[in-house]
Design a protein around this motif. Structure first.
Motif, PDB file in Angstrom:
ATOM      1  N   ILE A 102      -3.331   0.654   5.859  1.00 11.19           N
ATOM      2  CA  ILE A 102      -3.354   2.328   7.031  1.00 11.19           C
ATOM      3  C   ILE A 102      -4.877   2.997   5.585  1.00 11.19           C
ATOM      4  N   THR A 103      -5.542   3.812   6.575  1.00 14.27           N
ATOM      5  CA  THR A 103      -6.796   5.060   6.020  1.00 14.27           C
ATOM      6  C   THR A 103      -6.482   6.298   6.337  1.00 14.27           C
ATOM      7  N   GLU A 104      -5.678   6.388   6.554  1.00 16.49           N
ATOM      8  CA  GLU A 104      -5.591   7.822   6.662  1.00 16.49           C
ATOM      9  C   GLU A 104      -3.639   7.828   7.027  1.00 16.49           C
ATOM     10  N   TYR A 105      -3.103   9.218   6.718  1.00 21.24           N
ATOM     11  CA  TYR A 105      -1.233   9.615   7.105  1.00 21.24           C
ATOM     12  C   TYR A 105      -1.747  11.114   6.708  1.00 21.24           C
ATOM     13  N   GLN A 106      -0.285  11.327   7.671  1.00 23.00           N
ATOM     14  CA  GLN A 106      -0.450  12.972   7.377  1.00 23.00           C
ATOM     15  C   GLN A 106       1.358  13.276   8.124  1.00 23.00           C
ATOM     16  N   ILE A 107       1.965  13.896   6.818  1.00 20.48           N
ATOM     17  CA  ILE A 107       3.494  14.605   7.397  1.00 20.48           C
ATOM     18  C   ILE A 107       4.012  15.515   7.361  1.00 20.48           C
ATOM     19  N   ASN A 108       3.982  16.265   8.278  1.00 21.00           N
ATOM     20  CA  ASN A 108       4.354  17.140   8.548  1.00 21.00           C
ATOM     21  C   ASN A 108       6.262  17.696   8.507  1.00 21.00           C
ATOM     22  N   TYR A 109       6.177  18.386   7.268  1.00 23.59           N
ATOM     23  CA  TYR A 109       7.777  18.420   6.895  1.00 23.59           C
ATOM     24  C   TYR A 109       8.470  20.093   7.951  1.00 23.59           C
ATOM     25  N   GLN A 149       0.461  -1.060  -0.033  1.00 22.85           N
ATOM     26  CA  GLN A 149       0.282   0.171  -0.282  1.00 22.85           C
ATOM     27  C   GLN A 149       1.027   1.379  -0.273  1.00 22.85           C
ATOM     28  N   PHE A 150       1.632   1.235   0.482  1.00 24.61           N
ATOM     29  CA  PHE A 150       3.116   2.191   1.142  1.00 24.61           C
ATOM     30  C   PHE A 150       3.535   2.408  -0.772  1.00 24.61           C
ATOM     31  N   ASP A 151       3.671   1.590  -0.774  1.00 30.53           N
ATOM     32  CA  ASP A 151       4.343   2.180  -2.782  1.00 30.53           C
ATOM     33  C   ASP A 151       3.430   2.230  -3.469  1.00 30.53           C
TER      34      ASP A 151
END
Length: 247
Positions: free
Chosen positions: A198-205, A21-23
């Motif tokens: 996973i159903t959701e992700y967030q990245i804070n840079y 899924q990440f790919d």
């Protein structure tokens, strides 16, 4: 110029036999990023206009919700639109539709203007190319904005150390935004010791990563949500944080 929503398509193609899924999300995130770039070109603040001013667009935060899992070798339609700028940058919204016109992905990213020489942020209201833009696209994909990082979670699931490789560097001489999904997938794999959905992700840079820099990711978990905090090893400055909601 009056800014209107922009539409593009992406053929989701992974050469891996059994992509995770990440790919697939990594390919889609690049598609979202590319759609933003194409739209910026159309509305007058793309690379052609930014390069002479020695600035570039960067994603400070990205939230993505997976409604229907992505499928390899499928074509998707991406709809994107920016909201009026705020004090820090511009929220850009995304909706991704499959071949049956069902919405499979929703996303929102905070795009900021960065001075190449100082790696400092420039406020949109003070920037020559954005201060006079007229934007009527006020609808937001996420009414509640961005996810909040739970600082109270203290049970450490894993600690993963990495070194930035040359293949991970982009044209702005720092790690490309999309590569962070590889880092996150690595940390999740170590922490969970199994494949997860996973159903959701967030990245804070928070800070840019550069070639050969060493950094550490710490993974904690609370109620089916993983929290990843990453810091640079030499000065312990935060590099990025991520929130992963899993089934």
């Amino acid at each position: 110029m009056l800014i209107q929503p922009f539409e593009t398509t992406i053929n989701l193609e992974s050469n891996l036999i059994n992509p995770t899924q990440f790919d697939l999300l990594k390919i889609m995130q690049k598609g979202l990023q590319d759609s933003s770039t194409y739209h910026a070109d159309v509305i007058g603040y793309g690379a052609k206009e930014l390069d002479p001013l020695n600035v570039f667009w960067a994603v400070a935060r990205l939230r993505v919700r997976i409604i229907i899992p992505l499928k390899n070798h499928h074509k998707y339609r991406i709809l994107t639109w920016p909201n009026p700028y705020d004090i820090a940058g511009i929220d850009r919204n995304y909706q991704v539709f499959d071949e049956n016109n069902e919405c499979v992905i929703e996303g929102m990213g905070k795009w900021v203007i960065v001075d190449k020489t100082k790696f400092a942020l420039i406020k949109p209201k003070e920037f020559i190319l954005t201060k006079d833009q007229v934007n009527t696209c006020v609808d937001k994909v996420f009414i509640d904005g961005y996810l909040r990082f739970n600082k109270m979670v203290e049970i450490l699931q894993a600690k993963v150390q990495r070194v930035v490789k040359s293949a991970e560097i982009d044209q702005n001489n720092h790690v490309n935004n999309v590569v962070y999904l590889d880092y996150i997938a690595n940390a999740v794999e170590v922490a969970m010791n199994q494949t997860i959905q996973i159903t959701e992700y967030q990245i804070n840079y928070s800070e840019s990563l550069f070639l050969n820099e060493h950094f550490t990711m710490e993974v904690t978990e609370d109620n089916n949500t993983l929290y990843i905090t990453s810091y640079r090893d030499n000065d312990h400055k935060f590099v990025f944080q991520s929130i992963i909601k899993k089934i």
